[in-house]
Design an enzyme around this catalytic site. Structure first.
Site, PDB file in Angstrom:
ATOM      1  N   CYS A 139      42.445  33.796  44.769  1.00 55.89           N
ATOM      2  CA  CYS A 139      42.596  32.453  44.211  1.00 55.89           C
ATOM      3  C   CYS A 139      41.602  31.504  44.878  1.00 55.89           C
ATOM      4  O   CYS A 139      41.637  31.325  46.097  1.00 55.89           O
ATOM      5  CB  CYS A 139      44.033  32.007  44.452  1.00 55.89           C
ATOM      6  SG  CYS A 139      44.550  30.795  43.265  1.00 55.89           S
ATOM      7  N   CYS A 347      18.728  41.554   5.522  1.00 58.95           N
ATOM      8  CA  CYS A 347      18.170  40.286   6.025  1.00 58.95           C
ATOM      9  C   CYS A 347      18.569  39.128   5.125  1.00 58.95           C
ATOM     10  O   CYS A 347      18.442  39.215   3.899  1.00 58.95           O
ATOM     11  CB  CYS A 347      16.647  40.395   6.099  1.00 58.95           C
ATOM     12  SG  CYS A 347      15.851  38.863   6.598  1.00 58.95           S
ATOM     13  N   CYS A 383      12.123  43.901  23.236  1.00 55.62           N
ATOM     14  CA  CYS A 383      12.964  43.135  24.173  1.00 55.62           C
ATOM     15  C   CYS A 383      14.395  42.972  23.697  1.00 55.62           C
ATOM     16  O   CYS A 383      15.286  42.679  24.464  1.00 55.62           O
ATOM     17  CB  CYS A 383      12.342  41.778  24.465  1.00 55.62           C
ATOM     18  SG  CYS A 383      12.430  40.616  23.090  1.00 55.62           S
ATOM     19  N   CYS A 390      19.980  37.495  15.765  1.00 61.09           N
ATOM     20  CA  CYS A 390      20.207  37.706  14.326  1.00 61.09           C
ATOM     21  C   CYS A 390      21.689  37.496  14.004  1.00 61.09           C
ATOM     22  O   CYS A 390      22.548  38.080  14.653  1.00 61.09           O
ATOM     23  CB  CYS A 390      19.790  39.123  13.925  1.00 61.09           C
ATOM     24  SG  CYS A 390      20.129  39.481  12.177  1.00 61.09           S
TER      25      CYS A 390
END
Lengths: 435, 441
Positions: A139, A347, A383, A390
């Protein structure tokens, strides 16, 4: 036949979903409701020493951050351990355990860091019939200022010492709950292990200021114009928790030490991921505090259906299978070459992949006048940013360039054999160079 | 009040005041802050966004939606109004289903676009209710520009010119400003006197005076304006309506839908507007739909809209067609009116079916009608105008006419669809060109 039955340190529960030590497990009323809803186990909210209980603030004790549509992503709190009388808690624990013998009931504890305090409370807990104890060394707010909670968890020697006291004075399993507010989780885990802990549980909450009130210039939750840092939890902390669980699972000194994973478990999938990283059970708090106890039904059916689809009969069939695949960066295969591929049928032409790559990465996506987006293989470094930005899952994927093919970006033939940094010619410390 | 829908002839008060009020309230109720937040969260912030490309005024839609989602509707409104000073009205009347919302990529992913129109309304309504006029007038230039017509094109042009410090006089033939925003739009698309409020708000920029009751040929001449002002912008709209045939007497009893719509908009008591039990509307554009739907909402029992070509050729969008159908309007396509007769005080109008090339098939049908509205297009009126291109004033891309010193825009000028948003864009662009011209003269 798929079974979610869990045997953790000899403690059996019908499923791996436990409620973490937190407000949902503060009293008999809540815990009974949780068990009725289907939770496999409960870690009772942390008990303190005999005597006048702690007091909580009387203003707001939670703060949050939200995603789209105000979906709660992160919760922070400044609540302390139980503020109810020790004996009331102990009596309730005893009653509940007697009524639910098939469920796991663990008692979380936090008393001053001296042997007498710990050895005073342990027999009282032993007497309740609870299945084990969890030492709250995590905690990060309030109690830490008094030398307890994460103040102990940040000093491996204290962890080892207190764990040892508990193992001496308590007959059932001892789980040590770790704080993430340290630089390297392996050190407190090793200390718990050295002290004889039966398991570790992690992560406790992360030190945080969740937001600043721009009208009053004060952190939130705000108490009479000021605020204090609080413990951060919820879906936002899951990646941090998974890393820490994996580090303990793959550390040579602690490998095999049972882990009860905590941190942002919200769905069956989160639980499956933690178990794949080595966890034996998962503990949940924020999801229950956001949606109520019923969420466990989705977790139970989801995990069980997924296991059935995969042909796993027990949790052990996949437990830890991802832990062995967590490696150091230096071991990653640099001859593994992929390129992004955009599925034109999926797409929706939002252009986010294009602008992310164009503005912030490698200018490897082409945009035509009629909004057709295509990857330039001679620029793509794989990458994965386009995949991540997307909005359509599965629209952009990474396709491997098979060994023997040419990587258009480098003009080099992709090698079949593994080749990592340790042997790379650019590495001045490479083992090849050293030879 | 009892239901009077079965009452013969043309009568007022077919429905109770309460029902009328319900029928003519906002077609799309405004979003509250939470709804706006949820709607704004759906925007993907597309690159080079298709919605913006589809907007005749090029509003940066992803930016304004992001501003809403971060709790800054006033900043969002400024993004909108910088491109489109009548962004409030356009949010209400734009056929977004064929513009920005048709282009929204969410159609691809979920078949359901971001509610761009409603979000634009949320932002502009917030600004107009809570903030002062967001634009400042530049230092006075001493240049004077005449704008003829106080509709969307004229107002847009006047505001942009005033902002640049020019003095603008708007001449408007009617006794109220707003043009089609005030007189030509279905009542349920612009409730609460919004058109006038928007005009008043727009004029807060300063430097604009409006003279009502003046139109070309009635107290104004183009030559006179050219003499008295440094530039002239014509935004006179289409003041006339097309006739059903060369012989108007054959169609005695047919009313222009634009007049009906205008009367309805100006009415302060809808229960006093008379409507037939059986109504026929001729035409296939927005005006026809607006007339038909409103006839139904006033309590007409049977409303039939008849269009001469196929459904796909209708100028009214599919959304508008569906709206009409949902209100109970019967759509008949591929039929043209051929004759009108009167029997016992009731009209009987006969149509003949025809193909898309308007070749009649010889098959006919007759509809009884207490009222017939004609909505087959509007036409330019005035003979004191620059050179025409077909039936409209010829203009280039900047709005220049073939007469030096005179620009034109909106429905009266060539190019672009006859939409409020197009008129706003043309007025704005002409103002930019006028300003550039005045700076060099």
């Amino acid at each position: 036949m798929t079974s979610l039955e869990t045997n953790f340190l000899g403690i059996k529960s019908p499923n791996p979903f436990w409620l973490a030590s937190a407000p949902p497990t503060d009293k008999e009323y809540n815990v009974r409701r949780a068990f009725e809803a289907g939770w496999g186990g409960v870690v009772w909210k942390t008990l303190g020493s005999e005597g006048p209980p702690v007091v909580n603030v009387n203003g707001p004790r939670y703060g949050a951050i939200w995603g789209a549509d105000r979906r709660l992503l992160g919760l922070n709190n400044i609540e302390l351990i139980t503020d109810r009388d020790l004996y009331v808690n102990l009596e309730e624990i005893k009653r509940v355990k007697a009524d639910y013998p098939d469920r796991a009931l663990i008692v979380s504890l936090m008393v001053p860091c001296d042997e007498a305090s710990w050895k005073a409370i342990l027999p009282l807990v032993e007497e309740t019939g609870a299945d084990g104890i969890e030492l709250n060394f995590g905690c990060p707010h309030g109690m830490a200022e008094r030398g307890m909670g994460s103040a102990v968890g940040q000093v491996p020697e204290y962890i080892e010492m207190v764990t040892r006291w508990c193992k001496e004075a308590y007959s059932k399993p001892v789980i040590v709950k770790l704080t993430p507010n340290i630089t390297d989780i392996r050190h407190p885990a090793r200390a718990a292990h050295a002290g004889g802990a039966d398991a570790v549980s992690l992560i406790n909450t992360i030190n945080s200021i969740v937001s600043v009130d721009l009208d009053n210039f004060a952190p939130m939750p705000t108490i009479d114009g000021v605020g204090s840092h609080g413990g951060y939890c919820g879906p936002a902390v899951k990646p941090i928790a998974m890393h820490m669980v994996a580090e303990i699972a793959r550390d040579a000194e602690t490998a095999g030490l049972p882990i009860s994973a905590i941190g942002g478990v919200t769905t069956w999938r989160d639980a499956a991921e933690f178990i794949a990283l080595g966890a034996g059970t998962v503990q949940v708090c924020t999801a229950a505090m956001t949606y109520g106890f019923k969420v466990v039904q989705e977790m139970i059916t989801g995990l069980s259906d997924w296991m059935e689809d995969q042909g796993y009969e027990t949790l052990a069939d996949f437990q830890g299978r991802a832990a062995v695949k967590v490696r150091d960066w230096k071991d990653l295969n640099l001859n593994f070459v992929t390129k992004a591929v955009i599925d034109q049928d999926q797409c929706i032409k939002c252009g986010r992949c294009y602008i992310a790559c164009e503005d912030t990465s490698h200018q490897a996506i082409d945009m035509s006048e009629d909004r057709i987006f295509t990857v330039k293989d001679d620029e793509c470094v794989a990458c994965n940013l386009c995949v991540n930005v997307c909005p359509v899952e599965g629209c952009i994927t990474m396709k491997r360039i098979e060994p023997g093919q040419i990587d258009e970006r480098t003009g080099q033939v992709v090698q079949a054999e593994h080749g990592d940094w340790t042997t790379h010619p650019n590495n001045p410390m490479s083992s090849q160079a050293a030879e | 009040m009892t239901d009077q829908r079965l009452k013969e002839g043309v009568a007022a008060g077919r429905l109770s005041r309460d029902t009328l009020q319900d029928n003519f309230c906002d077609l799309h109720p405004p979003l509250d802050p939470h709804q706006a937040q949820v709607a704004a969260d759906r925007c993907f912030f597309c690159h080079d966004a298709p919605c913006t490309t589809a907007c005749p005024t090029d509003i940066d839609i992803p930016l304004f939606i992001r501003q809403i989602s971060t709790g800054m509707p006033h900043a969002a409104a400024k993004t909108i109004l910088t491109q489109n000073i009548l962004g409030g009205m356009c949010a209400r009347v734009c056929p977004t289903e064929t513009l920005c919302e048709e282009a929204c990529v969410r159609n691809e992913s979920e078949g359901d676009p971001v509610q761009i129109g409603l979000l634009q309304r949320y932002a502009t309504d917030s600004m107009m209710a809570e903030r002062p006029h967001p634009f400042e007038r530049a230092a006075a230039t001493g240049k004077r520009v005449a704008v003829v017509g106080a509709g969307p094109a004229g107002l847009s042009c006047a505001h942009r010119l005033a902002m640049y410090g020019h003095d603008v006089v708007i001449f408007e033939g009617r006794n109220k400003s707003g043009g089609l925003n005030e007189f030509g739009i279905a009542t349920y698309k612009s409730v609460g006197g919004f058109a006038q409020r928007e005009v008043d708000w727009l004029l807060q920029i300063g430097g604009i005076s409006v003279e009502h009751g003046k139109r070309l040929g009635e107290g104004l001449s183009l030559d006179g304006l050219k003499q008295d002002f440094d530039a002239v912008f014509l935004a006179i709209g289409l003041g006339g309506v097309n006739a059903l045939s060369a012989d108007p007497s054959a169609w005695d009893g047919v009313t222009n839908a634009v007049d009906f719509i205008g009367e309805l908009r100006q009415s302060t008591d809808l229960s006093s507007v008379a409507i037939g039990r059986d109504v026929v509307v001729i035409g296939g554009g927005m005006t026809a739909i607006d007339a038909a739907v409103q006839a139904k909402l006033l309590g007409a029992l049977n409303v039939t809209l008849v269009y001469r070509r196929s459904k796909a050729r209708m100028a009214a969008s599919e959304f508008e067609q569906d709206l009409a159908a949902s209100k109970g309007v019967v759509l008949i396509t591929s039929a043209s009116p051929v004759s009108l007769s009167k029997e016992a005080g009731r009209m009987q109008i006969t149509f003949e079916y025809s193909d898309d090339d308007l070749q009649p098939t010889g098959e006919r049908f007759t509809l009884p009608a207490d009222q017939i509205f004609s909505a087959i297009g509007q036409t330019l009126v005035s003979n004191d105008l620059p050179a025409l291109d077909g039936r409209k004033i010829a203009v280039d891309a900047t709005g220049r006419t073939q007469t030096a010193g005179v620009w034109a825009g909106g429905d009266c000028a060539s190019g672009g669809d006859d939409l409020t948003v197009t008129a706003v864009a043309e007025g704005r662009d002409a103002a930019e060109d006028i300003h550039a011209q005045l700076a060099t003269s």
